[in-house]
Every structure is written in structure tokens, then in C-alpha cells.
Design an enzyme around this catalytic site. Structure first.
Site, short mmCIF file in Angstrom:
data_model
loop_
_atom_site.label_atom_id
_atom_site.label_comp_id
_atom_site.label_asym_id
_atom_site.label_seq_id
_atom_site.Cartn_x
_atom_site.Cartn_y
_atom_site.Cartn_z
CD GLN A 65 -2.40 -3.18 -52.26
OE1 GLN A 65 -1.23 -3.29 -52.61
NE2 GLN A 65 -3.28 -4.15 -52.40
CG ASP A 83 -1.34 -3.47 -59.94
OD1 ASP A 83 -0.91 -4.64 -59.82
OD2 ASP A 83 -1.86 -2.84 -59.00
CE LYS A 132 1.35 -5.95 -53.86
NZ LYS A 132 0.09 -5.21 -53.99
#
Ligand code: NAD
Length: 296
Positions: free
Chosen positions: A98, A121, A54
Site C-alpha cells: 500500500q 498493482d 480490499k
């Protein structure tokens, strides 16, 4: 094999290219650089790989990348303090914590502490509600990538029968909402669904997000259907480690009209959509027009 292969790697490269072009213009015209912060708690090897990837792609797209690596025994208060700091940082437009988090941390609490406008997200309860009510939201990256692939292949999805296998909050449920938003007739199947093969055979579009290697065989697929395989499963075959999806690729590709491979299908689209979401969040926070074709 008769199915067209939907090349997620190629489409992801196109999406990343569009993001990078837009970022270049944003920086040149407005002096703004979108910033993405990724927070990793602990040392889960798979998460470390994702986070590295990422960060690399964020920089390649011309954006600012920030990584916060915290010890596995970080307290909830300390993690929340990092999130609060990023919420207040005007150079950060996207925040991603994460998952999975170590067991002593409450994932819902942490995710809902992120500013919804920076929740790239799309897991914050506000974004879940906005998506469910058809309002502008941050859309979870994996289902957004699947939607982009389906739109690319079909053009309009209106009126098509879509079956989503899996009802997780990160893939199955938001995928179903997006397909509904594009006027599909949507069925969500799951571990308790009766006669799953028959349900799947009715589908023009099958999205498999289960996490069971090659669970969906070709004889469940209607001839000509489009198959999006979200599953990423590591298996050992012929003494080698391999990645396979939730769909038995060979038998499904013999009947489907189009199918995504694993690897090289949904996976690359997920990170591309994370970059797209960061750009979208940056444009929204600055009151600038959003990039076209990069949101739901
Ligand atoms: P999850 O474990 O949270 O959810 C799995 C879902 O599958 C559940 O809703 C369950 O009801 C359903 N299910 C389980 N067994 C079933 C059965 N026998 N029949 C029908 N449904 C069944 O998983 P998830 O987080 O949604 O991920 C699903 C898969 O997608 C995993 O392989 C994961 O690694 C992969 N994934 C890939 C990406 C990507 O970027 N490509 C992103 C996220 C998840």
C-alpha cells in the site's frame, strides 16, 4: 442534466461477480484458490480504510486474503524480507504494497522487489515496460477500471480523441498507454500544458486525474464527450465534508454525453480490478486460461 451517468458501483459489482464465479470454478476444477497479500506500513488512516476494504472484498470473491501490518518505523530490509517471503509463497498470487510508504522507505526499490508476475498493482518497472510495448502485463487497477467503463459505454474506442489530464505513474501514464492500445488518439495534459481548456475541448474522451477539486468546468467539455473523473478530493461545503472529483459534475453533466460520478464512479472499479488482477495472476501462474473481459 443530459449526460448518461456511468455507474461504476454497478459495473464493479458485475466485475466482482465475474471474478467470484471464475474463482468458484477454479477451486472446484483445479483445487486452486487465488491469494492476495496486502502489506501496509504505518497507520495512515486513508490507507487503513483501503486495506480493510480490499481484504473484505477479496474474501467475498472467494479468494484468500492475507494482511501484513508493519510499524511505521519498519526498516527497508525488514519490508524487503516480507516481500521476498510473499514472492516465494505459492499460495499468494498477488502482492500489493500500500502506497504511500513512510518517507524513509524507497518506494521504487520496494515495488521493484515484488515478483512482476505477482505485481497486481502493475507498478513494477517490468510491467510498465510490457504495457508500454503492448505486451501482456499486469495493468494498474485504476486505469484498468477506467478502460472497462469506457469499453462498456462505447464498445470500440478506435479513432476517438482522448485527453488524459495528469501524468502520474499510477494513473495518467498507464491510462494513456491503455487508450493508445485501444487505438485512441491520445494527448497527455499536465500542469504545464498551454491552454488546457482548448486541449480538453478537442476530446471525445476526457480522463481527469489531477487531484484538484472540480478543476474542470463544463465549458471545457465538448458536447457529447465522455468524462471519466478519477479525482477523489475531500472538501468542506455548507459546513459538511464532501467527496468531489476533479470535474465540476453539475456543469459537465449538462454538456457531456456520459460522465462518472464521485463517489460511485472510478473508486469502486479500482478494487474490483485488483481482484480481477489477482485472478489473472493466479491463472497465468498455473498455466490456465485467463478470465475473459477482466484484463486489458
Ligand atoms: P498525482 O498528484 O501523482 O498527479 C497529478 C497530476 O496532475 C500530475 O501529473 C500533474 O502534472 C497534474 N496536474 C497538477 N495540476 C494540474 C493543473 N493545474 N492542470 C493540469 N494538470 C495538473 O496524482 P494521482 O496519484 O495521479 O491522482 C490524481 C487524482 O486521482 C487524486 O485526486 C487521487 O486521489 C485520485 N485517485 C483516485 C483513485 C481511485 O481509485 N478513484 C486512484 C488513484 C488516484
Amino acid at each position: 442534466m443530459s449526460a448518461k451517468i456511468i455507474d461504476g458501483k454497478a459495473l464493479a459489482a458485475t466485475v466482482r461477480g465475474k471474478v467470484a464465479d471464475h474463482v468458484t470454478r477454479l477451486t472446484a476444477d483445479h483445487g486452486i484458490t487465488p491469494g492476495l497479500a496486502v502489506v501496509l506500513v504505518g497507520e495512515d488512516p486513508a490507507s487503513q480504510v483501503y486495506v480493510r476494504s480490499k481484504g473484505k472484498q477479496t474474501i467475498e470473491a472467494g479468494m484468500k486474503s492475507v494482511e501484513h501490518k508493519l510499524d511505521a518505523d519498519t526498516s527497508e530490509a525488514d519490508l524487503l524480507a516480507v516481500v521476498a517471503e510473499l514472492n516465494a509463497d505459492p499460495t499468494i498470487h498477488g502482492i500489493l504494497v500500500q502506497l504511500p510508504l513512510p518517507k524513509h522507505l524507497n518506494e521504487d526499490l520496494v515495488i521493484n522487489a515484488i515478483d512482476p508476475a505477482k505485481d497486481v498493482d502493475g507498478f513494477h518497472i517490468s510491467n510498465v515496460g510490457l504495457l508500454a510495448t503492448g505486451q501482456k502485463s499486469m495493468v494498474p487497477c485504476t486505469p484498468l477500471g477506467c478502460l472497462m467503463m469506457l469499453r462498456e459505454h462505447h464498445g470500440s474506442l478506435s479513432g476517438l480523441n482522448a485527453v488524459v489530464i495528469g501524468r502520474s505513474n499510477i494513473v495518467g501514464k498507464p491510462m494513456a498507454q491503455l487508450l493508445l492500445g485501444d487505438s485512441c488518439t491520445v494527448t497527455i495534459a499536465h500542469s504545464r500544458t498551454k491552454d488546457l481548456p482548448e486541449v480538453v475541448r478537442r476530446a471525445d474522451i476526457v480522463v481527469a486525474a489531477v487531484g484538484r477539486p472540480e478543476m474542470v468546468p463544463g465549458d471545457w467539455i465538448a458536447p457529447g464527450a465522455t468524462v471519466i473523473d478519477v479525482g477523489i478530493n475531500r472538501i468542506e461545503r455548507d459546513g459538511k465534508n464532501r467527496l468531489v472529483g476533479d470535474v465540476d459534475f453539475e456543469s459537465a453533466a449538462a454538456v457531456a454525453g456520459a460522465i462518472t460520478p464521485v463517489p460511485g464512479g472510478v473508486g469502486p472499479m479500482t478494487i474490483a480490478c485488483l481482484l480481477a488482477n489477482t485472478l489473472t495472476a493466479c491463472c497465468r501462474s498455473n498455466g490456465l486460461p485467463e478470465p475473459e473481459g477482466l484484463t486489458a
